[in-house]
Design a protein around this motif. Structure first.
Motif, PDB file in Angstrom:
ATOM      1  N   PHE A   7       0.857  -1.175   0.000  1.00 15.96           N
ATOM      2  CA  PHE A   7       0.000   0.000   0.000  1.00 15.96           C
ATOM      3  C   PHE A   7       0.894   1.225   0.000  1.00 15.96           C
ATOM      4  O   PHE A   7       1.650   1.433   0.943  1.00 15.96           O
ATOM      5  N   SER A   8       0.834   2.041  -1.032  1.00 15.83           N
ATOM      6  CA  SER A   8       1.626   3.272  -1.069  1.00 15.83           C
ATOM      7  C   SER A   8       0.901   4.349  -0.291  1.00 15.83           C
ATOM      8  O   SER A   8      -0.277   4.599  -0.501  1.00 15.83           O
ATOM      9  N   SER A   9       1.640   4.999   0.612  1.00 17.60           N
ATOM     10  CA  SER A   9       1.042   6.009   1.469  1.00 17.60           C
ATOM     11  C   SER A   9       1.457   7.412   1.106  1.00 17.60           C
ATOM     12  O   SER A   9       0.737   8.358   1.339  1.00 17.60           O
ATOM     13  N   LEU A  31      -8.005  -2.798   7.539  1.00 18.01           N
ATOM     14  CA  LEU A  31      -8.218  -2.358   6.166  1.00 18.01           C
ATOM     15  C   LEU A  31      -9.562  -1.673   6.054  1.00 18.01           C
ATOM     16  O   LEU A  31     -10.585  -2.227   6.462  1.00 18.01           O
ATOM     17  N   SER A  35     -11.853   1.781   0.810  1.00 15.80           N
ATOM     18  CA  SER A  35     -10.610   2.057   0.082  1.00 15.80           C
ATOM     19  C   SER A  35      -9.658   0.864   0.026  1.00 15.80           C
ATOM     20  O   SER A  35      -8.756   0.829  -0.809  1.00 15.80           O
ATOM     21  N   LYS A  36      -9.858  -0.094   0.949  1.00 21.75           N
ATOM     22  CA  LYS A  36      -8.968  -1.261   1.069  1.00 21.75           C
ATOM     23  C   LYS A  36      -7.544  -0.848   1.459  1.00 21.75           C
ATOM     24  O   LYS A  36      -6.599  -1.604   1.263  1.00 21.75           O
ATOM     25  N   GLN A  37      -7.402   0.342   2.027  1.00 27.25           N
ATOM     26  CA  GLN A  37      -6.118   0.837   2.515  1.00 27.25           C
ATOM     27  C   GLN A  37      -6.048   0.655   4.028  1.00 27.25           C
ATOM     28  O   GLN A  37      -7.072   0.696   4.721  1.00 27.25           O
ATOM     29  N   GLU A  58       5.800   3.021   2.388  1.00 27.19           N
ATOM     30  CA  GLU A  58       5.088   2.005   1.618  1.00 27.19           C
ATOM     31  C   GLU A  58       4.687   0.906   2.599  1.00 27.19           C
ATOM     32  O   GLU A  58       5.531   0.152   3.076  1.00 27.19           O
TER      33      GLU A  58
END
Length: 237
Positions: A7-9, A31, A35-37, A58
């Motif tokens: 996951f890129s933050s 999660l 957004s599934k982030q 990341e």
């Protein structure tokens, strides 16, 4: 090879730091359904530290035990996932200054009346998540019938379904699960250990550890960490 999800933050030319987390801990990291982030106290804290120090984060989602093994082998740069600082873990990884005071507590089914604290767990069926301090403490109980779980969710599901008598877990995490299931489970007794969470870092990266500690000190000093406590732990949505 460890199963994981990236996951890129952050974006930009800042130094990229691969931070592993196990996004199954309510309030600390889960999660987002839309957004599934990964979201939660730990995620916001790590992003705040990164912002102070100009780091690009990341996030990598991996099972807790695998995450710690991977970090000990420096497959990741750092880890944040409600990780208790212990002398044993310090043998294979570095730790930041503590960022959250926590301790272990017992959780039981809402209908249970005979378990009132850790002292009542002898001979009982007790579950905990593999690789956690809850797991270590549960196995020390006299005549315990111990069950290890790959995820804390599975442990609480078995507890709610009556397959085990109790779960041993960190108090902040217990608060999250009990808060979501107040008619099914409850805590028994008080916190029985003195523990602190820290950001774990690859033992070959003392410079990264220094940056994380610098950023953490700023986040603590300007009151931002107190705001995160209020957001995620005191008044969670």
């Amino acid at each position: 090879m460890l199963a994981s999800v990236l996951f890129s933050s952050c974006q930009g030319n800042a130094k990229k730091v691969r931070v592993v987390t196990d996004a199954i801990w309510p309030l600390f990291e889960t999660l987002d359904e839309t957004s599934k982030q990964p979201v939660g106290f730990d995620v916001d804290l790590m992003n705040a530290i990164a912002q102070k120090e100009g780091l690009q984060i990341e996030f990598v989602n991996a099972p807790f035990d695998s995450a710690l093994i991977g970090l000990s082998q420096c497959q990741y740069d750092a880890a944040i996932s409600a990780i208790t600082i212990t002398d044993e873990r310090k043998k294979s990884m570095l730790f930041s200054d503590p960022y959250f005071a926590a301790g272990l507590i017992v959780i039981v089914n809402i209908s249970n009346t005979d378990i009132k604290s850790k002292d009542d767990l002898s001979g009982k069926k007790v579950g905990a998540m593999l690789g956690t301090t809850g797991s270590f403490e549960a196995q020390k109980i006299l005549n315990v019938q111990y069950t290890a779980y790959d995820t804390i969710n599975e442990a609480f599901l078995d507890l709610m379904n009556g397959h085990i008598d109790a779960v041993v877990a960190d108090n902040p995490l217990a608060i999250g699960f009990v808060g979501k299931n107040p008619t099914k489970i409850k805590t028994a007794g008080s916190v029985f250990t003195n523990e602190n969470y820290g950001v774990a870092v690859c033992n070959k990266q003392p410079d990264l550890l220094a940056k994380i500690n610098q950023g953490l000190a700023v986040v603590k000093g300007d009151g931002e960490i107190d705001q995160l406590v209020k957001k995620w732990l005191v008044n969670p949505k």
